[in-house]
Structures are given as C-alpha cells and as structure tokens.
Motif scaffolding. Sequence first.
Motif, PDB file in Angstrom:
ATOM      1  N   MET A   1      37.419  61.561  47.914  1.00 50.20           N
ATOM      2  CA  MET A   1      37.512  60.622  46.788  1.00 50.20           C
ATOM      3  C   MET A   1      37.615  59.194  47.333  1.00 50.20           C
ATOM      4  O   MET A   1      38.528  58.878  48.089  1.00 50.20           O
ATOM      5  N   ARG A   2      36.668  58.340  46.948  1.00 48.89           N
ATOM      6  CA  ARG A   2      36.692  56.951  47.399  1.00 48.89           C
ATOM      7  C   ARG A   2      37.695  56.162  46.571  1.00 48.89           C
ATOM      8  O   ARG A   2      37.834  56.385  45.375  1.00 48.89           O
ATOM      9  N   VAL A   3      38.374  55.211  47.230  1.00 49.10           N
ATOM     10  CA  VAL A   3      39.420  54.434  46.577  1.00 49.10           C
ATOM     11  C   VAL A   3      39.158  52.941  46.781  1.00 49.10           C
ATOM     12  O   VAL A   3      38.998  52.478  47.920  1.00 49.10           O
ATOM     13  N   LYS A   4      39.115  52.213  45.674  1.00 47.86           N
ATOM     14  CA  LYS A   4      38.964  50.753  45.714  1.00 47.86           C
ATOM     15  C   LYS A   4      40.207  50.098  45.116  1.00 47.86           C
ATOM     16  O   LYS A   4      40.690  50.521  44.071  1.00 47.86           O
ATOM     17  N   PHE A   5      40.706  49.085  45.809  1.00 48.57           N
ATOM     18  CA  PHE A   5      41.794  48.259  45.296  1.00 48.57           C
ATOM     19  C   PHE A   5      41.205  46.925  44.872  1.00 48.57           C
ATOM     20  O   PHE A   5      40.555  46.243  45.674  1.00 48.57           O
ATOM     21  N   CYS A   6      41.417  46.545  43.623  1.00 48.19           N
ATOM     22  CA  CYS A   6      40.845  45.303  43.100  1.00 48.19           C
ATOM     23  C   CYS A   6      41.922  44.234  42.967  1.00 48.19           C
ATOM     24  O   CYS A   6      43.116  44.523  42.937  1.00 48.19           O
ATOM     25  N   GLY A   7      41.479  42.970  42.883  1.00 52.52           N
ATOM     26  CA  GLY A   7      42.417  41.864  42.721  1.00 52.52           C
ATOM     27  C   GLY A   7      43.083  41.463  44.020  1.00 52.52           C
ATOM     28  O   GLY A   7      44.268  41.113  44.037  1.00 52.52           O
ATOM     29  N   THR A   8      42.328  41.488  45.115  1.00 50.71           N
ATOM     30  CA  THR A   8      42.854  41.102  46.417  1.00 50.71           C
ATOM     31  C   THR A   8      42.873  39.581  46.499  1.00 50.71           C
ATOM     32  O   THR A   8      41.819  38.944  46.533  1.00 50.71           O
ATOM     33  N   ALA A   9      44.061  39.009  46.535  1.00 49.78           N
ATOM     34  CA  ALA A   9      44.184  37.549  46.451  1.00 49.78           C
ATOM     35  C   ALA A   9      44.855  36.927  47.667  1.00 49.78           C
ATOM     36  O   ALA A   9      45.033  35.709  47.712  1.00 49.78           O
ATOM     37  N   SER A  10      45.233  37.733  48.649  1.00 41.67           N
ATOM     38  CA  SER A  10      45.920  37.205  49.833  1.00 41.67           C
ATOM     39  C   SER A  10      45.735  38.175  50.990  1.00 41.67           C
ATOM     40  O   SER A  10      45.364  39.347  50.801  1.00 41.67           O
ATOM     41  N   LEU A  11      46.032  37.697  52.192  1.00 34.35           N
ATOM     42  CA  LEU A  11      45.979  38.578  53.351  1.00 34.35           C
ATOM     43  C   LEU A  11      47.014  39.696  53.233  1.00 34.35           C
ATOM     44  O   LEU A  11      46.792  40.813  53.691  1.00 34.35           O
ATOM     45  N   ALA A  12      48.146  39.403  52.599  1.00 33.01           N
ATOM     46  CA  ALA A  12      49.162  40.437  52.381  1.00 33.01           C
ATOM     47  C   ALA A  12      48.620  41.532  51.465  1.00 33.01           C
ATOM     48  O   ALA A  12      48.840  42.730  51.710  1.00 33.01           O
ATOM     49  N   ASP A  13      47.898  41.144  50.410  1.00 31.98           N
ATOM     50  CA  ASP A  13      47.249  42.118  49.530  1.00 31.98           C
ATOM     51  C   ASP A  13      46.266  42.980  50.323  1.00 31.98           C
ATOM     52  O   ASP A  13      46.191  44.194  50.145  1.00 31.98           O
ATOM     53  N   MET A  14      45.500  42.313  51.184  1.00 31.57           N
ATOM     54  CA  MET A  14      44.487  43.018  51.948  1.00 31.57           C
ATOM     55  C   MET A  14      45.126  44.015  52.908  1.00 31.57           C
ATOM     56  O   MET A  14      44.704  45.176  52.999  1.00 31.57           O
ATOM     57  N   LEU A  25      37.579  46.869  48.859  1.00 28.87           N
ATOM     58  CA  LEU A  25      38.487  45.841  48.349  1.00 28.87           C
ATOM     59  C   LEU A  25      37.730  44.956  47.384  1.00 28.87           C
ATOM     60  O   LEU A  25      36.645  44.455  47.705  1.00 28.87           O
ATOM     61  N   GLY A  26      38.291  44.730  46.194  1.00 26.74           N
ATOM     62  CA  GLY A  26      37.673  43.855  45.213  1.00 26.74           C
ATOM     63  C   GLY A  26      38.284  42.475  45.235  1.00 26.74           C
ATOM     64  O   GLY A  26      39.511  42.329  45.238  1.00 26.74           O
ATOM     65  N   PHE A  27      37.425  41.460  45.246  1.00 28.81           N
ATOM     66  CA  PHE A  27      37.835  40.059  45.197  1.00 28.81           C
ATOM     67  C   PHE A  27      37.323  39.483  43.882  1.00 28.81           C
ATOM     68  O   PHE A  27      36.113  39.409  43.662  1.00 28.81           O
ATOM     69  N   ILE A  28      38.231  39.101  42.988  1.00 27.56           N
ATOM     70  CA  ILE A  28      37.849  38.617  41.663  1.00 27.56           C
ATOM     71  C   ILE A  28      37.507  37.136  41.745  1.00 27.56           C
ATOM     72  O   ILE A  28      38.340  36.311  42.118  1.00 27.56           O
ATOM     73  N   MET A  29      36.273  36.796  41.371  1.00 25.76           N
ATOM     74  CA  MET A  29      35.783  35.416  41.472  1.00 25.76           C
ATOM     75  C   MET A  29      34.877  35.120  40.282  1.00 25.76           C
ATOM     76  O   MET A  29      34.258  36.018  39.734  1.00 25.76           O
ATOM     77  N   GLY A  30      34.771  33.866  39.912  1.00 26.53           N
ATOM     78  CA  GLY A  30      33.872  33.495  38.823  1.00 26.53           C
ATOM     79  C   GLY A  30      34.303  34.114  37.518  1.00 26.53           C
ATOM     80  O   GLY A  30      33.574  34.919  36.930  1.00 26.53           O
ATOM     81  N   VAL A  31      35.497  33.765  37.037  1.00 25.00           N
ATOM     82  CA  VAL A  31      36.025  34.371  35.818  1.00 25.00           C
ATOM     83  C   VAL A  31      35.715  33.504  34.600  1.00 25.00           C
ATOM     84  O   VAL A  31      35.716  32.281  34.668  1.00 25.00           O
ATOM     85  N   THR A  32      35.445  34.168  33.480  1.00 24.15           N
ATOM     86  CA  THR A  32      35.217  33.484  32.200  1.00 24.15           C
ATOM     87  C   THR A  32      36.181  33.982  31.130  1.00 24.15           C
ATOM     88  O   THR A  32      36.245  33.410  30.056  1.00 24.15           O
ATOM     89  N   HIS A  33      36.883  35.078  31.436  1.00 26.05           N
ATOM     90  CA  HIS A  33      37.877  35.650  30.537  1.00 26.05           C
ATOM     91  C   HIS A  33      39.230  35.665  31.247  1.00 26.05           C
ATOM     92  O   HIS A  33      39.315  35.370  32.442  1.00 26.05           O
ATOM     93  N   GLN A  34      40.272  36.021  30.520  1.00 22.64           N
ATOM     94  CA  GLN A  34      41.587  36.104  31.137  1.00 22.64           C
ATOM     95  C   GLN A  34      41.559  37.072  32.308  1.00 22.64           C
ATOM     96  O   GLN A  34      40.992  38.156  32.232  1.00 22.64           O
ATOM     97  N   SER A  35      42.175  36.663  33.405  1.00 17.01           N
ATOM     98  CA  SER A  35      42.196  37.500  34.592  1.00 17.01           C
ATOM     99  C   SER A  35      43.339  37.051  35.485  1.00 17.01           C
ATOM    100  O   SER A  35      43.774  35.901  35.427  1.00 17.01           O
ATOM    101  N   SER A  36      43.816  37.971  36.292  1.00 20.17           N
ATOM    102  CA  SER A  36      44.844  37.626  37.272  1.00 20.17           C
ATOM    103  C   SER A  36      44.298  37.854  38.667  1.00 20.17           C
ATOM    104  O   SER A  36      43.320  38.593  38.864  1.00 20.17           O
ATOM    105  N   ASP A  37      44.900  37.191  39.635  1.00 21.52           N
ATOM    106  CA  ASP A  37      44.554  37.373  41.049  1.00 21.52           C
ATOM    107  C   ASP A  37      43.130  36.920  41.390  1.00 21.52           C
ATOM    108  O   ASP A  37      42.529  37.436  42.332  1.00 21.52           O
ATOM    109  N   PHE A  38      42.581  35.965  40.629  1.00 24.63           N
ATOM    110  CA  PHE A  38      41.246  35.496  40.970  1.00 24.63           C
ATOM    111  C   PHE A  38      41.331  34.415  42.044  1.00 24.63           C
ATOM    112  O   PHE A  38      42.324  33.691  42.166  1.00 24.63           O
TER     113      PHE A  38
END
Length: 220
Positions: A1-14, A25-38
Amino acid sequence: MRVKFCGTASLADMRCATDAGCDALGFIMGVTHQSSDFITPTEAAKMIRHLPPFIEPVAVTHLQETEDLITLVRDSHCTTLQIQNTIKPSEMDVIRDALPYVTILKAVHVTDESAIKMGKHYEPYADALILDTRTAEKLGGTGIPHDWDISAAIVANSAVPVILAGGLTPENVSEAIRKVRPYGVDVHTGVKKNGVRNPERARAFAREARNALPDPGSRG
C-alpha cells in the motif's frame, strides 16, 4: 500500500513523513481556496533538495491555467502534479507534452455518485485519480471522510491507479483500505496533533495502512 503525506511545509514535516516510511510527499502551492500548510514553489524546491531517494515530490495545486501549472512544476522541481481543481482533460495532454517526465494525478471530489462519471471523464488523461473530499471553501484538507462505497465503485472500474484521500486517520485508514481497495492512501490533517504533523501519528498511519490488507506474498 503506497502512502502519501500531504501539506509538507517544513523540513521537520518532511523528516516526520520520511521517518514514517512514506512513498510520496505533497507540497501545497498555488492555492485559490482555503488551505493550510501551503508554501511557494521556491520553498518546495529547497526542501526537495534534501529529499531522500525513492520518495516522490508532488505539487498539489488549485491552479487551473495550463501555463501556470507547467511553471509551478518547473519552479518547484516536483515530478508529480496533483490537480485539485477543474481542468479540461485536453489541457492535461498539453501539460504532458511540455513535461514528459511528470506523472499527473487528477483529483475527483466524491460528493455524490456523479463522482463515478467524473472519474471516467478524466481517466484517459490522468496517470492516476485521487479521491478527495471538498467543501464550498476547501478543495482538500477538510479532515472529512466521504462515502467509501462510491470510492470503492470507482476503484473497481478504473483502468488507472486510484488513491484514496479525505478525512483519513490512523484510526480509520485500515477500514477505508479494506472497503475501497485503493492503490494508495493520502493523509494531511489526520496525522496532526495540536496543528502540527506528529511523528507518532505519522508512524501509526503508515503502519495501519500497510497492514490493512494481507501480504500478497504470504501463505495461509
């Protein structure tokens, strides 16, 4: 089972995610709606320089314009693009021509059974689908599970891999996997504690996800 962690916003998160044994690892960028950790593409690129081998960096974005999406991937140095917003399927071919090395994930928001038709709409153009939850304000990261029966129907009839997201936690991911049988799972808020990605919850999530189904190589 593959596992992805999204919302990586720091080296500590990574480090938290890689120590837990993530595949992506997901990096949230280019947001147009409410979002955290972008973060910005430049910030993502700096972190990706420290990413261990064999872990996929994913650009997760709300952007819709083709050139903006191409630029985002190039500037961030991600090798997978996760499109959370609506886009014409034909534009995904344009992105693929410009970035032949990039894997394209298309989010399908499971609000009702119309998601089954939407998955089929994008399936010929995407390398994989990601089934997520949305609200009027958020295109993901809601912390809310959706109807796993609908997700299971999409998985059962999909010609491409399907990743399950939306309100997954260490407490419910095993049940979700057994019900939906996805290719992989994606978590964001479900591994946080006091608003921060938590090492214990991250390890528990990855462990529960990988132990949810029997090892295909085992006997018994």
